[in-house]
Enzyme design. Structure first.
Site, PDB file in Angstrom:
ATOM      1  N   SER A 225       0.821  -1.218   0.000  1.00 57.15           N
ATOM      2  CA  SER A 225       0.000   0.000   0.000  1.00 57.15           C
ATOM      3  C   SER A 225       0.850   1.262   0.000  1.00 57.15           C
ATOM      4  O   SER A 225       0.314   2.368   0.094  1.00 57.15           O
ATOM      5  CB  SER A 225      -0.905  -0.001   1.230  1.00 57.15           C
TER       6      SER A 225
ATOM      7  N   THR B 286      -1.503   3.254   4.581  1.00 55.42           N
ATOM      8  CA  THR B 286      -0.633   4.389   4.327  1.00 55.42           C
ATOM      9  C   THR B 286       0.413   4.366   5.422  1.00 55.42           C
ATOM     10  O   THR B 286       0.174   3.795   6.470  1.00 55.42           O
ATOM     11  CB  THR B 286      -1.481   5.691   4.447  1.00 55.42           C
TER      12      THR B 286
ATOM     13  N   THR C 190       1.723   6.951   0.329  1.00 55.51           N
ATOM     14  CA  THR C 190       0.793   5.862   0.014  1.00 55.51           C
ATOM     15  C   THR C 190       0.754   5.569  -1.481  1.00 55.51           C
ATOM     16  O   THR C 190       1.111   6.430  -2.300  1.00 55.51           O
ATOM     17  CB  THR C 190      -0.638   6.248   0.481  1.00 55.51           C
TER      18      THR C 190
ATOM     19  N   ARG D  76      -6.973   9.685  -9.575  1.00 57.13           N
ATOM     20  CA  ARG D  76      -7.620   9.918  -8.265  1.00 57.13           C
ATOM     21  C   ARG D  76      -6.633  10.597  -7.304  1.00 57.13           C
ATOM     22  O   ARG D  76      -5.480  10.236  -7.215  1.00 57.13           O
ATOM     23  CB  ARG D  76      -8.044   8.587  -7.664  1.00 57.13           C
ATOM     24  N   VAL D  77      -7.120  11.584  -6.603  1.00 58.30           N
ATOM     25  CA  VAL D  77      -6.311  12.216  -5.550  1.00 58.30           C
ATOM     26  C   VAL D  77      -7.041  12.008  -4.237  1.00 58.30           C
ATOM     27  O   VAL D  77      -8.178  12.465  -4.077  1.00 58.30           O
ATOM     28  CB  VAL D  77      -6.121  13.724  -5.802  1.00 58.30           C
TER      29      VAL D  77
ATOM     30  N   ASP E  88      -6.677  11.659   0.304  1.00 59.73           N
ATOM     31  CA  ASP E  88      -6.309  12.581   1.379  1.00 59.73           C
ATOM     32  C   ASP E  88      -4.805  12.649   1.637  1.00 59.73           C
ATOM     33  O   ASP E  88      -4.281  13.693   2.027  1.00 59.73           O
ATOM     34  CB  ASP E  88      -7.030  12.196   2.679  1.00 59.73           C
TER      35      ASP E  88
ATOM     36  N   THR F  28      -5.240   7.946   8.040  1.00 61.68           N
ATOM     37  CA  THR F  28      -5.203   6.811   7.127  1.00 61.68           C
ATOM     38  C   THR F  28      -6.593   6.192   7.065  1.00 61.68           C
ATOM     39  O   THR F  28      -7.341   6.255   8.030  1.00 61.68           O
ATOM     40  CB  THR F  28      -4.140   5.767   7.558  1.00 61.68           C
ATOM     41  N   GLY F  29      -6.919   5.641   5.910  1.00 60.97           N
ATOM     42  CA  GLY F  29      -8.255   5.066   5.756  1.00 60.97           C
ATOM     43  C   GLY F  29      -8.843   5.488   4.423  1.00 60.97           C
ATOM     44  O   GLY F  29      -8.109   5.766   3.468  1.00 60.97           O
TER      45      GLY F  29
ATOM     46  N   GLY G 142      -9.656   7.590   2.003  1.00 65.65           N
ATOM     47  CA  GLY G 142      -9.258   8.973   1.746  1.00 65.65           C
ATOM     48  C   GLY G 142     -10.234   9.770   0.913  1.00 65.65           C
ATOM     49  O   GLY G 142     -10.196  10.997   0.907  1.00 65.65           O
TER      50      GLY G 142
HETATM   51  N1  ASP Z   1      -5.918   7.301   2.675  1.00 62.52           N
HETATM   52  C1  ASP Z   1      -5.329   6.496   1.635  1.00 62.52           C
HETATM   53  C2  ASP Z   1      -6.094   6.711   0.364  1.00 62.52           C
HETATM   54  O1  ASP Z   1      -7.309   6.785   0.403  1.00 62.52           O
HETATM   55  C3  ASP Z   1      -5.312   5.050   1.920  1.00 62.52           C
HETATM   56  C4  ASP Z   1      -5.119   4.656   3.355  1.00 62.52           C
HETATM   57  O2  ASP Z   1      -4.593   5.416   4.137  1.00 62.52           O
HETATM   58  O3  ASP Z   1      -5.505   3.552   3.714  1.00 62.52           O
HETATM   59  O4  ASP Z   1      -5.488   6.747  -0.672  1.00 62.52           O
END
Ligand code: ASP
Length: 328
Positions: free
Chosen positions: A84, A188, A206, A216-217, A219, A239-240, A242
């Protein structure tokens, strides 16, 4: 604004942020860290542990906070097993690895970020070059790649045999989910470093969600969303999912809550609860945050127990992986 509107505004997150900005502008000096603390390093996920350990090593050798965060994150970017981030990250729908990263100094309030960078395995290092060698802040796509090449970074194939196979398996599965409206397979490295004297740096790197639409952009490379640092208040990283989290500018929101006097833990939880309350669909997503104030107190939270967050903390020579608190 009449008094009632004003009360509502103050109670809102936006009001909190605006008031915090005023308070911060009046603050003369950054808050000091606890005297004996030494460096404190905080990072997302278990892969944050080797990143923290590298950062601690860099600082022990006399490196700066920026060196610590960059080199710490490089460890994760270089590891092909982490699918990732960086080399070996899962690609977009076309099979191309697209990387995002950003870094911020809480002392200078300068950032550097790169978005949709191809062929370069260490986007955090390119982001730092953007910050230190240009007067720009964020660079994207083709321009970011050309900048990296001009700075001497070596282009390479970022797909490993494993990440190529994962993409082929997904593509050849007749039932595969397009991920245009879904988000799985992501993580991330988000990192915060404090030198023990109240100076802060935050960074994030990430490959984003797997099989994303090219361009795609999310967070992670967006200042205030994926990362934010301010020596007067604190630093945070997210993280998560985004796509959802960037709508709440989570890292900036958490830093502004700390500026209002919340502990890092309270700020992390309050930010996620605000999301869950004002956008109930976010209650089931993966949304995780970490934070640290200039004193070196830390916080971490996940939205729910379905997607728990483990985070890494390095302090006083002790390197550990801890469980964050789910808010729902
Ligand atoms: N936030 C990141 C994204 O959406 C992925 C992640 O942190 O899990 O690209």
């Amino acid at each position: 604004m009449d008094p009632i509107d004003r009360r509502r505004f103050i109670a809102s997150a936006a009001g909190t942020a605006a008031l915090s900005a005023l308070d911060l502008a009046q603050a003369a000096e950054p808050a000091q860290a606890a005297a004996s603390a030494g460096p404190i390093l905080l990072a997302t996920w278990p892969h944050g542990k080797p990143a923290n350990e590298k950062a601690a090593e860099v600082m022990a050798a006399g490196g700066s906070l920026l060196d610590a965060v960059e080199k710490g994150i490089n460890v994760v970017e270089d590891d092909p097993k982490i699918q990732s981030v960086g080399y070996g990250g899962l690609p977009n729908v076309d099979g191309e690895v697209e990387l995002d990263a950003g870094i911020m100094s809480g002392t200078t309030h300068r950032i550097g970020a790169v978005v949709n960078l191809h062929q370069i395995k260490n986007p955090i290092s390119v982001a730092r070059k953007v910050m230190e060698k240009t007067r720009h802040s964020t660079m994207a796509g083709e321009g970011a790649l050309r900048f990296a090449l001009a700075e001497g970074f070596t282009p390479m194939q970022l797909l490993t045999p494993q990440s190529l196979q994962a993409w082929l398996d997904w593509k050849n599965d007749p039932h595969h989910v397009t991920y245009w409206l879904d988000a799985e397979h992501h993580d991330t490295i988000g990192m915060i470093a404090n030198d023990g004297r109240g100076h802060l740096v935050a960074g994030c790197s990430t490959s984003g969600i797997a099989w994303k639409i090219p361009g795609r952009v999310a967070d992670s490379p967006l200042v205030g969303s994926g990362y934010y640092a301010d020596d007067h208040a604190g630093a945070a990283s997210a993280t998560g999912d985004g796509d959802a989290m960037q709508c709440y500018v989570t890292s900036f929101q958490i830093v502004m809550l700390m500026a209002q006097g919340r502990t890092p833990q309270q700020a992390c939880e309050e930010c996620l609860r605000y999301m869950a309350t004002t956008s109930p669909a976010t209650r089931t997503i993966q949304a995780c945050v970490i934070a640290m104030n200039p004193r070196g107190d830390v916080g971490a939270a996940s939205m729910n127990a379905k997607y728990p967050l483990q985070y890494a903390l390095w302090r006083n020579g002790k390197s550990e992986i801890l469980d964050a608190k789910p808010v729902l």
